[in-house]
Design an enzyme around this catalytic site. Structure first.
Site, PDB file in Angstrom:
ATOM      1  CG  HIS A 117      -0.370   0.210   2.527  1.00  0.00           C
ATOM      2  ND1 HIS A 117      -0.160  -0.806   3.435  1.00  0.00           N
ATOM      3  CD2 HIS A 117       0.076   1.334   3.146  1.00  0.00           C
ATOM      4  CE1 HIS A 117       0.369  -0.312   4.539  1.00  0.00           C
ATOM      5  NE2 HIS A 117       0.531   0.988   4.386  1.00  0.00           N
ATOM      6  CG  ASP A 147      -0.159  -4.187   2.690  1.00  0.00           C
ATOM      7  OD1 ASP A 147      -0.023  -3.543   1.629  1.00  0.00           O
ATOM      8  OD2 ASP A 147      -0.172  -3.639   3.808  1.00  0.00           O
ATOM      9  CB  SER A 222       3.221   1.341   6.457  1.00  0.00           C
ATOM     10  OG  SER A 222       2.039   1.447   7.190  1.00  0.00           O
TER      11      SER A 222
END
Length: 474
Positions: A117, A147, A222
């Site tokens: 993402h 992901d 992230s």
């Protein structure tokens, strides 16, 4: 509300009233507790771990160019644009969006793992090292199901990198460090413990199996690093539970075993290939556990079987209860999916099962799902309930990619363009069974059917294992 001074006075009074007899009941201090007896013990620090790992943690800058919708088709004409340019006439302009995340270098050649993402739809990706050097990077592999994405720094060099640890060996209570770039403030290290393992109620990827930690993780972390006390990569932070957008001590990381599996596939230069099981599974409910004669609802039950899939060839049967894989206990369907999907293709996996109350062991070959028919992907452009949908012929490989249950032939919706007419009627993963009485066996058949204008459309699709029927007027 009790003031601090009043509380102390009340406490002293209570001790005085209790008298000597109660004062003697105090528990003696733990004899194992000792004061630090050296400067080294007083100055215990995570700094040596950080110095070793931090150079391998990078910032990932991704840019994507979005085309604004204009007011008239003439604005797309190159001759018109040549004379009028991008002036105030309502012409579409390109809009650039940027995103910032973190990444980890995993080998000295400059291979970087991050979250999918972070770089989704990116047209340009840059990597910034902790020493302020910046490099352009190519996307080697990206997988929205896990992901995860793998990048490669374009400039050749000998880069600092983090070594993988064994995420299967970490335990609840182990100390961990999270390293990343939260809120874009710069490289930041936070410390915490492993709060839980095998968290499955986190819907940020298809493989819902996460390490939970209370090390502060915020937006921008992230794709960064979750490391153990030996400085080894045991996870990649990917999500947080938060009502405010900031950390409240509940963060989730993709286990290092999954990260390593994806990274090794990228190193091999091919696409991402997962082992195919060839069976439909379901979670065990308390009522089912009672009927099966087990004390608690654990494991996953075989509910359906592909005729010539690996599960069938291994001798598994509908009704078998899978309770462990290669010695790892299976709690539920998500746990099995994670354990099985991280096994390398070419080997085998030992499954512990219960069949009619008796424990057994079977060995399943780890093979990739075959593409038995060409997928022949097509965009349906004709005005119909499928306009704007990308469809493909089904095979075990396509069914595995899209996680389509109990469907190994026919036509499946692979994606739907944003704002397309098809988005009102079908969705990704729908298997198109029939249109106006015609069986849809190939993408070519569907395209041919949609090129006519029948006045109305009668459609049957399989969605989530159920058949859905609807009618639409032209």
């Amino acid at each position: 509300m009790v003031r601090a001074g009043s509380f102390v006075a009340a406490l002293m009074l209570a001790v005085a009233v209790a008298g000597p007899a109660q004062a003697q009941t105090r528990v003696a201090p733990d004899s194992n507790r000792v004061a630090p007896d050296s400067k080294a013990q007083v100055q215990l620090s995570f700094a040596p771990i950080v110095k070793r790992v931090a150079p391998a943690v990078v910032n990932v800058y991704a840019q994507r160019t979005l085309r604004q919708q204009g007011g008239s088709p003439m604005f797309d004409d190159p001759l018109f644009r040549r004379f009028f340019g991008d002036g105030p006439l309502g012409m579409p302009k390109d809009r650039v969006e940027s995103s910032l995340g973190s990444g980890v270098i995993i080998d000295r050649s400059g291979l970087v793992v991050t979250n999918h993402h972070v770089i989704k739809d990116a047209t340009e990706v840059k990597i910034a090292l902790s020493d302020k050097r910046e490099f352009e990077a190519d996307v080697v592999l990206k997988d929205d199901r896990t992901d995860l994405a793998v990048l490669r720094i374009k400039e050749k060099g000998d880069y600092p990198f983090a070594e993988f640890g064994d995420s299967d060996q970490i335990e609840v209570g182990d100390l961990v460090l999270a390293i990343g770039n939260p809120f874009g403030v710069g490289q930041t290290v936070t410390q915490g413990i492993v709060s839980a393992l095998a968290r499955t109620q986190v819907g940020v990827s298809d493989y819902r199996f996460f390490i939970q930690t209370d090390a502060a993780i915020n937006p921008g972390n992230s794709g960064g690093a979750l490391v153990d006390m030996e400085g080894r990569l045991v996870g990649v932070p990917t999500a947080i539970y938060s009502r405010s957008g900031g950390s409240i001590g509940i963060g989730f990381a993709i286990p290092g075993a999954m990260v390593k599996f994806v990274a090794e596939q990228a190193k091999s230069g091919g696409g991402l290939r997962r082992p195919w099981f060839g069976a439909t599974l379901q979670n065990v409910t308390p009522d089912m556990a009672e009927a099966l004669g087990i004390k608690r609802p654990v494991g996953t039950l075989v509910a359906g079987m592909s005729a010539n899939g690996p599960a069938a060839r291994a001798g598994l049967k509908v009704g078998d209860l899978l309770v462990a894989i290669d010695g790892f206990e299976i709690d539920d369907l998500d746990g099995f999916g994670y354990r099985y999907s991280t096994r390398p293709i070419g080997g085998s996996a030992k499954l512990s099962i219960i069949r009619q109350g008796k424990p057994m062991t079977v060995e399943v070959g780890l093979v990739a799902a075959p593409e038995t028919v060409p997928r022949d992907e097509r965009m349906i452009r004709a005005i119909s309930p499928f306009q704007g949908a990308v469809v493909a012929n089904l095979s075990p490989a396509v069914a595995e990619e899209l996680r389509v249950p109990n469907a190994l032939e026919g036509v499946v919706v692979k994606s739907v363009e944003t704002g397309a007419l098809a988005g009102r009627f079908v969705q990704k993963g729908d298997v198109i069974l029939e249109v106006n009485g015609t069986k849809i066996d190939t993408t070519k058949t569907l395209e041919k059917v949609t090129q006519s204008d029948p006045g109305s459309w009668r459609v049957a699709v399989q969605r989530g294992g159920e058949v859905v029927r609807f009618a639409v007027r032209s």
